[in-house]
Design a protein around this motif. Structure first.
Motif, short mmCIF file in Angstrom:
data_model
loop_
_atom_site.label_atom_id
_atom_site.label_comp_id
_atom_site.label_asym_id
_atom_site.label_seq_id
_atom_site.Cartn_x
_atom_site.Cartn_y
_atom_site.Cartn_z
N ASP A 38 0.83 -1.21 0.00
CA ASP A 38 0.00 0.00 0.00
C ASP A 38 0.86 1.26 0.00
O ASP A 38 0.58 2.23 -0.72
N LEU A 41 2.30 1.71 -3.46
CA LEU A 41 1.31 2.22 -4.41
C LEU A 41 1.09 3.71 -4.20
O LEU A 41 0.98 4.48 -5.16
N SER A 66 0.34 -10.08 -7.62
CA SER A 66 -0.55 -8.92 -7.55
C SER A 66 0.21 -7.61 -7.35
O SER A 66 -0.19 -6.57 -7.87
N LEU A 70 -0.31 -4.59 -9.84
CA LEU A 70 -0.89 -3.33 -9.36
C LEU A 70 0.04 -2.15 -9.63
O LEU A 70 -0.40 -1.09 -10.08
N GLU A 74 -0.64 1.07 -12.13
CA GLU A 74 -0.57 2.47 -11.70
C GLU A 74 0.38 3.28 -12.57
O GLU A 74 0.13 4.45 -12.85
N PRO A 147 -6.06 0.15 -12.80
CA PRO A 147 -5.81 -0.12 -11.38
C PRO A 147 -7.07 -0.50 -10.61
O PRO A 147 -7.05 -1.42 -9.80
N THR A 148 -8.18 0.21 -10.86
CA THR A 148 -9.41 -0.10 -10.13
C THR A 148 -9.96 -1.45 -10.54
O THR A 148 -10.42 -2.23 -9.70
N LEU A 150 -8.28 -3.99 -11.55
CA LEU A 150 -7.42 -5.00 -10.94
C LEU A 150 -7.76 -5.17 -9.46
O LEU A 150 -7.81 -6.30 -8.94
N ARG A 151 -8.02 -4.08 -8.77
CA ARG A 151 -8.39 -4.17 -7.36
C ARG A 151 -9.73 -4.89 -7.18
O ARG A 151 -9.90 -5.65 -6.22
#
Length: 206
Positions: A38, A41, A66, A70, A74, A147-148, A150-151
């Motif tokens: 986190d 990111l 992941s 991620l 980004e 990114p979203t 993937l989340r």
């Protein structure tokens, strides 16, 4: 403005070793350190002139590939060097499917680390032969997710419901459903279960 290099590893001593190697190669670069995925990111989203990310595969908050996926989502233009234990070199090669450009083993000497960093910064990436064309094809589709998206997919892999994913990402359930529709279209699958199976086959998820 000087360039910046992100070093994401949960072990302070190894972050220090990587910082030493990076400073030898780019004395004037800003070194950004992160101990969790986190934090990494957040750093990627806020960094100026980020030219390279060094990422530990086993970062807290990462599962499978992941973390690579991620960070690549980004900032797809920023090369990622995977950092891992020597026995994980095969996994590091597989991480190339999600945007990694090279590998640094944790048992390598400082000069080897410096050379790997220099090669990545100067665009000298080793070519690897495809190991599984079908997996490579799906991996390319996963790497193309936003990114979203993937989340959302990672939330599905974790077994979370749409309303839980919506809460986690501070979006509405309708938006989660819209993202799932887009994910299934990009992955060329026809339902939620197939999307989970496709991602699990790539090492994202348990």
């Amino acid at each position: 403005m000087s360039e910046s290099i992100l070093i994401a590893d949960d072990h302070p001593l190894f972050r220090q070793a990587l910082t030493m190697a990076a400073r030898k190669v780019r004395p004037g670069a800003e070194i950004i350190e992160a101990g969790t995925l986190d934090t990494a990111l957040e750093a990627v989203r806020g960094a100026q002139n980020l030219s390279l990310t060094l990422l530990d595969l086993k970062m807290p908050g990462a599962e499978g590939f992941s973390g690579v996926a991620l960070l690549h989502a980004e900032a797809p233009e920023v090369p990622i060097l995977v950092v891992s234990a020597a026995e994980a070199e095969k996994a590091a090669r597989e991480a190339r499917r999600f945007g990694a450009v090279g590998f640094i083993g944790k048992d390598q000497s400082l000069p080897h680390m410096q050379q790997a960093i220099l090669d990545a910064l100067e665009g000298r990436f080793a070519e690897t032969a495809p190991e599984d064309e079908a997996v490579d094809t799906v991996a390319a589709k996963v790497a193309d997710l936003t990114p979203t998206q993937l989340r959302v997919l990672l939330g599905v892999l974790a077994g979370r419901l749409n309303k839980q994913i919506a809460f986690d990402l501070s979006i509405s359930e309708a938006t989660v459903k819209a993202h799932m529709t887009a994910i299934m279209r990009k992955l060329d699958v026809h339902n939620r279960t197939q999307a989970v199976l496709a991602a699990k086959a790539l090492g994202i998820g348990a």
